[in-house]
Design a protein around this motif. Structure first.
Motif, PDB file in Angstrom:
ATOM      1  N   PRO A 196     -33.931  -5.433 -48.326  1.00 23.30           N
ATOM      2  CA  PRO A 196     -33.524  -6.826 -48.556  1.00 23.30           C
ATOM      3  C   PRO A 196     -32.332  -7.207 -47.683  1.00 23.30           C
ATOM      4  N   VAL A 197     -32.543  -7.254 -46.376  1.00 22.29           N
ATOM      5  CA  VAL A 197     -31.446  -7.534 -45.450  1.00 22.29           C
ATOM      6  C   VAL A 197     -31.583  -8.954 -44.912  1.00 22.29           C
ATOM      7  N   PRO A 198     -30.460  -9.590 -44.538  1.00 23.70           N
ATOM      8  CA  PRO A 198     -30.500 -10.995 -44.085  1.00 23.70           C
ATOM      9  C   PRO A 198     -31.421 -11.231 -42.898  1.00 23.70           C
ATOM     10  N   ALA A 199     -31.511 -10.283 -41.968  1.00 24.21           N
ATOM     11  CA  ALA A 199     -32.347 -10.489 -40.787  1.00 24.21           C
ATOM     12  C   ALA A 199     -33.807 -10.671 -41.186  1.00 24.21           C
ATOM     13  N   LEU A 200     -34.286  -9.861 -42.124  1.00 28.64           N
ATOM     14  CA  LEU A 200     -35.666  -9.987 -42.575  1.00 28.64           C
ATOM     15  C   LEU A 200     -35.869 -11.283 -43.352  1.00 28.64           C
ATOM     16  N   ALA A 201     -34.925 -11.623 -44.200  1.00 25.06           N
ATOM     17  CA  ALA A 201     -35.054 -12.859 -44.975  1.00 25.06           C
ATOM     18  C   ALA A 201     -35.121 -14.071 -44.059  1.00 25.06           C
ATOM     19  N   LEU A 202     -34.296 -14.087 -43.028  1.00 27.26           N
ATOM     20  CA  LEU A 202     -34.294 -15.209 -42.092  1.00 27.26           C
ATOM     21  C   LEU A 202     -35.621 -15.316 -41.357  1.00 27.26           C
ATOM     22  N   ALA A 203     -36.116 -14.196 -40.835  1.00 26.33           N
ATOM     23  CA  ALA A 203     -37.351 -14.216 -40.060  1.00 26.33           C
ATOM     24  C   ALA A 203     -38.564 -14.490 -40.942  1.00 26.33           C
ATOM     25  N   ALA A 204     -38.606 -13.856 -42.122  1.00 30.52           N
ATOM     26  CA  ALA A 204     -39.759 -14.019 -42.997  1.00 30.52           C
ATOM     27  C   ALA A 204     -39.869 -15.435 -43.538  1.00 30.52           C
ATOM     28  N   ALA A 205     -38.756 -16.161 -43.544  1.00 25.49           N
ATOM     29  CA  ALA A 205     -38.776 -17.524 -44.073  1.00 25.49           C
ATOM     30  C   ALA A 205     -39.519 -18.485 -43.155  1.00 25.49           C
ATOM     31  N   VAL A 206     -39.677 -18.143 -41.887  1.00 28.46           N
ATOM     32  CA  VAL A 206     -40.298 -19.084 -40.947  1.00 28.46           C
ATOM     33  C   VAL A 206     -41.534 -18.531 -40.244  1.00 28.46           C
ATOM     34  N   LEU A 207     -41.669 -17.213 -40.148  1.00 24.02           N
ATOM     35  CA  LEU A 207     -42.865 -16.659 -39.513  1.00 24.02           C
ATOM     36  C   LEU A 207     -44.044 -16.728 -40.489  1.00 24.02           C
ATOM     37  N   PRO A 208     -45.227 -17.123 -40.019  1.00 22.17           N
ATOM     38  CA  PRO A 208     -46.382 -17.267 -40.922  1.00 22.17           C
ATOM     39  C   PRO A 208     -46.706 -15.951 -41.621  1.00 22.17           C
ATOM     40  N   PRO A 209     -47.046 -16.004 -42.914  1.00 21.56           N
ATOM     41  CA  PRO A 209     -47.310 -14.769 -43.662  1.00 21.56           C
ATOM     42  C   PRO A 209     -48.726 -14.244 -43.527  1.00 21.56           C
ATOM     43  N   ASP A 210     -49.688 -15.065 -43.099  1.00 17.94           N
ATOM     44  CA  ASP A 210     -51.075 -14.610 -43.078  1.00 17.94           C
ATOM     45  C   ASP A 210     -51.286 -13.564 -41.983  1.00 17.94           C
ATOM     46  N   THR A 211     -52.095 -12.551 -42.317  1.00 11.86           N
ATOM     47  CA  THR A 211     -52.270 -11.411 -41.416  1.00 11.86           C
ATOM     48  C   THR A 211     -53.695 -11.265 -40.894  1.00 11.86           C
ATOM     49  N   GLU A 212     -54.537 -12.268 -41.143  1.00 11.95           N
ATOM     50  CA  GLU A 212     -55.891 -12.183 -40.589  1.00 11.95           C
ATOM     51  C   GLU A 212     -55.846 -12.386 -39.072  1.00 11.95           C
TER      52      GLU A 212
ATOM     53  N   ARG B  21     -21.126   0.276 -30.053  1.00 12.01           N
ATOM     54  CA  ARG B  21     -21.314  -1.062 -30.618  1.00 12.01           C
ATOM     55  C   ARG B  21     -22.755  -1.277 -31.049  1.00 12.01           C
ATOM     56  N   ALA B  22     -23.720  -0.876 -30.215  1.00 13.24           N
ATOM     57  CA  ALA B  22     -25.131  -1.053 -30.560  1.00 13.24           C
ATOM     58  C   ALA B  22     -25.469  -0.304 -31.845  1.00 13.24           C
ATOM     59  N   ALA B  23     -25.002   0.939 -31.964  1.00  8.58           N
ATOM     60  CA  ALA B  23     -25.275   1.716 -33.168  1.00  8.58           C
ATOM     61  C   ALA B  23     -24.626   1.081 -34.392  1.00  8.58           C
ATOM     62  N   ALA B  24     -23.388   0.632 -34.242  1.00  9.13           N
ATOM     63  CA  ALA B  24     -22.675   0.020 -35.370  1.00  9.13           C
ATOM     64  C   ALA B  24     -23.360  -1.252 -35.837  1.00  9.13           C
ATOM     65  N   GLU B  25     -23.895  -2.038 -34.899  1.00 13.96           N
ATOM     66  CA  GLU B  25     -24.574  -3.273 -35.281  1.00 13.96           C
ATOM     67  C   GLU B  25     -25.852  -2.989 -36.065  1.00 13.96           C
ATOM     68  N   VAL B  26     -26.611  -1.980 -35.660  1.00 16.29           N
ATOM     69  CA  VAL B  26     -27.826  -1.624 -36.402  1.00 16.29           C
ATOM     70  C   VAL B  26     -27.459  -1.145 -37.805  1.00 16.29           C
ATOM     71  N   ARG B  27     -26.423  -0.313 -37.902  1.00 15.24           N
ATOM     72  CA  ARG B  27     -25.988   0.135 -39.235  1.00 15.24           C
ATOM     73  C   ARG B  27     -25.580  -1.058 -40.101  1.00 15.24           C
ATOM     74  N   ARG B  28     -24.828  -1.965 -39.509  1.00 17.09           N
ATOM     75  CA  ARG B  28     -24.361  -3.118 -40.286  1.00 17.09           C
ATOM     76  C   ARG B  28     -25.526  -3.977 -40.755  1.00 17.09           C
ATOM     77  N   LEU B  29     -26.461  -4.240 -39.863  1.00 16.41           N
ATOM     78  CA  LEU B  29     -27.568  -5.126 -40.203  1.00 16.41           C
ATOM     79  C   LEU B  29     -28.517  -4.509 -41.225  1.00 16.41           C
ATOM     80  N   LEU B  30     -28.600  -3.182 -41.246  1.00 11.59           N
ATOM     81  CA  LEU B  30     -29.431  -2.502 -42.245  1.00 11.59           C
ATOM     82  C   LEU B  30     -28.613  -2.034 -43.447  1.00 11.59           C
ATOM     83  N   GLU B  31     -27.313  -2.367 -43.434  1.00  9.71           N
ATOM     84  CA  GLU B  31     -26.408  -2.011 -44.536  1.00  9.71           C
ATOM     85  C   GLU B  31     -26.385  -0.509 -44.764  1.00  9.71           C
ATOM     86  N   LEU B  32     -26.261   0.231 -43.665  1.00 13.31           N
ATOM     87  CA  LEU B  32     -26.200   1.688 -43.703  1.00 13.31           C
ATOM     88  C   LEU B  32     -24.753   2.148 -43.622  1.00 13.31           C
TER      89      LEU B  32
END
Length: 512
Positions: free
Chosen positions: A475-491, A273-284
């Motif tokens: 371009p996976v949903p998990a990254l889009a969701l997290a990147a939409a709210v986590l601050p982008p500045d890297t200083e 199940r863990a392996a299948a979920e990672v494949r699904r979330l990365l669209e592998l």
């Protein structure tokens, strides 16, 4: 009959002694659903009360015609059974420590009502009705943390019993942090400076012969706490799939370790199940082709399915045990289907305590992998980026501090993984020479879940930063969701807010 139903009155959860599940229990604990008792379940409780009364009239039953514990052979005088029960409640209401949160006590009330509806206790049904009324009206007894050792939550249920009969006050959710009333005998009022419980309280119940021990004979509090903690862990374990997938992408890791044919060779359901979920979330695909820079990745990536899969299975095992226990009559003596009352040890919470300890150990294992992946995300040789994902002048720290925060939380997890069931107690003149300590294990699971959320949030912050710094992030949903709210500045800047935001994201990632 559906266990959860929705009508014009909102969501309701059936308490029938047979079909309560963990999600339904959580709904009741969180006060987003109301209980309802099917008539046939209450009829079963009435029949059990009649039968137990007849059995008691023709022979001594433990706790009704005798004392309890080391006083088991001391007879109770005829006609004194009801007062004996009242003395049991008063003498056993000796809990200590902080008051428990409302949702934990609500979970206990729901568990105990459902167990009593299984029809094994012989308790008068009016006490069951009062328990469900308390849930419906949004009030709960003042219950303190310490008192149970995994052989029955005696102090918590005694405090509940005194509340049901009117000797202790009901609390509303807003008052559950108030100082507990100090009760010896007689009526009490809410502690000074607290709000009174709302109008429309459950009416005080009349205690009858046999009711006291019938109410006390349960690990309802530990079960309620275990259910809530297990539910929280299950959410975090689902979120971990998304976080680990993002980290794997950030280091351009090899997907071979997640291939479906590989996990078919060693058919454990959790790792598959863990392996299948990672494949699904990365669209592998099920048979991914290695496209990374390495033949093999560090363990944090390569053995994730095996380690995290074990945690998934441990969480499932806990749920199975909780759902058995909350639908089981555990009272001593218990009325069986053959019409006889049996004295027994079914109240001993060894299965629950061991399942919680197993989950705590498994959670530590997968948390250690999360911390390992976090460290990997800070290595230039693994990411192809800068050390610690720093983007400022030479010597900038970037995400360096996240490793310290995560390992601080990991130390708490390690403490929580010490098996509570390894404890020992000899009580009541040596008659009770063992204890399961399920309640202690449940509290450890709750603390472990909080610490694990912090470890996972630190990894998420670093993974999102690394993927942002890559030119071609997936371009996976998990990254889009997290990147939409986590601050982008890297200083270089304080990252506490990022960790808090990431922690709040975990339940959302769990639903992807």
């Amino acid at each position: 009959m559906p266990l959860v139903s929705t009508d014009t009155g909102g969501t309701r959860v059936a308490l029938d002694g047979r079909g309560l599940d963990l999600p339904g229990l959580v709904l009741l604990a969180d006060a987003v659903a109301a209980p309802f008792v099917p008539p046939e379940a209450l009829d079963r409780a009435h029949r059990a009360w009649d039968t137990m009364a007849r059995l008691a009239a023709h022979g001594r039953l433990y706790g009704r015609g005798t004392g309890v514990g080391a006083n088991r052979s001391v007879p109770v005088e005829a006609g004194d059974e009801t007062e004996h029960g009242l003395r049991l409640l008063r003498s056993h209401a000796g809990g200590a420590g902080p008051l428990l949160p409302a949702r934990q006590v609500r979970a206990m009330l729901a568990v105990r009502a459902n167990q009593l509806l299984a029809g094994g206790s012989g308790i008068h049904p009016s006490l069951i009705t009062a328990l469900t009324e308390a849930l419906r009206r949004g009030v709960h007894p003042a219950v303190q943390t310490y008192g149970g050792v995994g052989t029955g939550d005696l102090t918590a249920l005694a405090q509940t019993g005194l509340t049901l009969i009117g000797e202790r006050p009901w609390l509303a959710a807003a008052t559950d942090t108030a100082r507990a009333p100090d009760v010896d005998r007689g009526p009490t009022r809410p502690a000074a400076g607290t709000d009174a419980a709302p109008a429309g309280l459950p009416a005080p119940v009349t205690l009858r012969a046999g009711d006291a021990l019938a109410l006390l004979s349960s690990n309802a509090l530990a079960l309620g706490q275990a259910a809530l903690a297990g539910h929280a862990v299950a959410v975090l374990l689902r979120a971990t799939h998304a976080v680990a997938a993002l980290s794997l992408a950030a280091v351009a890791g090899s997907p071979e370790a997640y291939a479906a044919p590989l996990h078919a060779l060693r058919p454990y359901p959790g790792p598959a199940r863990a392996a299948a979920e990672v494949r699904r979330l990365l669209e592998l695909p099920d048979r991914p082709v290695t496209a990374g820079r390495r033949i093999q990745d560090p363990y944090g990536f390569r053995v994730f399915p095996q380690v995290h899969g074990a945690a998934l299975e441990a969480c499932d095992a806990l749920r199975r045990i909780v759902e058995v226990e909350i639908n089981t009559p555990t009272e001593n003596p218990v009325l069986a289907a053959d019409g006889h009352a049996y004295h027994h040890g079914g109240f001993f919470a060894a299965p629950l305590g061991l399942a919680l300890d197993g989950l705590n150990l498994a959670l530590l294992q997968t948390a250690q992998l999360s911390a390992a992946r976090l460290s990997a995300l800070g290595r230039a040789d693994l990411t192809g980026l800068t050390d610690f994902l720093a983007t400022g002048p030479a010597g900038s720290s970037g995400t360096m501090i996240l490793e310290y925060t995560a390992n601080s939380a990991l130390a708490e997890l390690r403490s929580c993984a010490a098996p509570a069931s390894a404890g020992h107690a000899v009580l009541s003149h040596g008659l009770e020479e063992a204890a399961g300590f399920a309640g202690q294990a449940a509290r450890q699971t709750r603390r472990a879940a909080d610490a694990y959320a912090t470890v996972l949030a630190c990894e998420l912050v670093a993974a999102v930063r690394a993927l942002r710094l890559h030119r071609a992030a997936p371009p996976v949903p998990a990254l889009a969701l997290a990147a939409a709210v986590l601050p982008p500045d890297t200083e270089d800047r304080p990252l506490t807010g990022d960790i808090t935001t990431a922690t709040d994201l975990l339940p959302l990632l769990a639903e992807l």
